[in-house]
Design an enzyme around this catalytic site. Structure first.
Site, PDB file in Angstrom:
ATOM      1  N   ASP A 145      34.668   8.774  90.885  1.00 27.16           N
ATOM      2  CA  ASP A 145      34.989   7.428  91.385  1.00 27.16           C
ATOM      3  C   ASP A 145      36.353   7.029  90.835  1.00 27.16           C
ATOM      4  OD1 ASP A 145      32.276   7.767  91.994  1.00 27.16           O
ATOM      5  OD2 ASP A 145      31.857   5.623  91.798  1.00 27.16           O
ATOM      6  N   LYS A 208      34.811   2.277  98.105  1.00 28.31           N
ATOM      7  CA  LYS A 208      33.928   1.485  97.243  1.00 28.31           C
ATOM      8  C   LYS A 208      34.580   0.145  96.966  1.00 28.31           C
ATOM      9  CE  LYS A 208      32.142   1.824  92.463  1.00 28.31           C
ATOM     10  NZ  LYS A 208      32.019   2.735  91.301  1.00 28.31           N
ATOM     11  N   LYS A 244      30.315   2.189  99.643  1.00 30.49           N
ATOM     12  CA  LYS A 244      29.593   1.871  98.408  1.00 30.49           C
ATOM     13  C   LYS A 244      29.952   0.471  97.922  1.00 30.49           C
ATOM     14  CE  LYS A 244      28.937   3.324  93.584  1.00 30.49           C
ATOM     15  NZ  LYS A 244      29.218   4.358  92.549  1.00 30.49           N
TER      16      LYS A 244
END
Length: 308
Positions: A145, A208, A244
């Site tokens: 991430d 995300k 996400k």
């Protein structure tokens, strides 16, 4: 493709109006609610990102990821043999070996995700970001991430943003890359849409919302804009990019609402761990509490559910 970026316009009042309507959606009840909650569990990146993380609390998190819901509750729902686990365990790079070794010892194939690239601020040199990504992958992380440099968005340096994300994608190798946009710090919904597009063009497997450390994290307006970008990118290229939301999602009801929004905006095919994740640390506790209530008719006492 800068032509896409230059023509972006977001109808903010319409987005805000749709977001308010989402808050009024009626939630599902009974067995339908239990089914949606179990689906949410399989999409959770069970996360610990604290300065006081130790091998022992990472180990506990890994075992909770393997057994997210009490076995007797799953048996009561006839779901004990369906492989219900969390989607991933997310930790800092230094804790990746602890998570990898624990999951391996438990005979579990849950992937380990690691935040990297100057998380959470992104205010580190690019060379350092790339080195951190490579180390996390070397330690055994199968998902990375990364977090973007917000300054590149705020100053309109779209080619620079593309190049940064592209290099991060290359550093990830075979690991999946989720690109954190830190939407609460991008200044406008138009910037959120543009950053989403650039991240996808540069090879992100997921986009995300947040690090969870910003003042404003996952919100419905931001989610709508990011999902519309994902849909437009899919129509143009045929590539499905995951979504996400992360940060501030703490209740079972919120989790179901996010699932319903993804179903409405992107379709049922996005409701899998391969294309949808929930970034959360405390959400699982509330989901398990709600499932306990569904099975027994009463809420669990504090000692009756294992710590997440």
């Amino acid at each position: 493709e800068l032509g896409w970026i230059s023509k972006v316009h977001v109808n903010r009042p319409a987005v805000a109006r749709h977001a308010e309507e989402i808050k009024k959606w009626r939630t599902v009840k009974g067995n339908w609610q239990a089914a949606w909650l179990l689906k949410a569990v399989t999409c959770i990146d069970l996360t610990t990102l604290s300065g006081d993380d130790t091998p022992s609390n990472v180990q506990r998190l890994c075992f909770k990821a393997k057994h997210p819901i009490r076995e007797d509750l799953l048996k009561a729902l006839d779901m004990h043999d369906k492989g219900i686990t969390a989607a991933a365990v997310c930790v800092y790079p230094a804790r990746v070996p602890d998570a990898v070794n624990t999951l391996k010892a438990a005979g579990c194939n849950i992937p380990v995700a690691s935040v990297a690239a100057g998380f959470p601020s992104g205010q580190t040199p690019l060379e350092t970001k790339l080195a951190e990504i490579r180390l996390a992958v070397e330690y055994g992380a199968r998902e990375i991430d990364i977090v973007i440099s917000r300054s590149l968005v705020l100053t309109g340096q779209w080619e620079g943003l593309y190049e940064e994300i592209r290099l991060c994608r290359a550093a990830c190798g075979e690991a999946h890359m989720k690109t954190i946009l830190a939407t609460g710090e991008l200044g406008s919904l138009a910037n959120v849409y543009k950053a989403s597009m650039i991240a996808m063009m540069a090879g992100s497997d997921f986009i995300k919302t947040s690090t969870g450390k910003e003042v404003e994290n996952a919100t419905f307006p931001v989610g709508i804009v990011m999902m519309r970008a994902i849909k437009a990118y899919y129509w143009q290229t045929g590539y499905k990019v995951g979504f996400k939301p992360a940060g501030g999602i703490r209740t079972a009801k919120e989790a179901i609402t996010w699932l319903m929004l993804v179903k409405e905006e992107l379709g049922v095919e996005w409701l899998t761990p391969e294309l949808f994740r929930l970034g959360a640390s405390s959400l699982l506790g509330d989901i398990e509490q709600q499932i306990f209530y569904h099975v027994t008719g009463s809420y669990a006492l504090q000692h009756e559910l294992a710590m997440a």
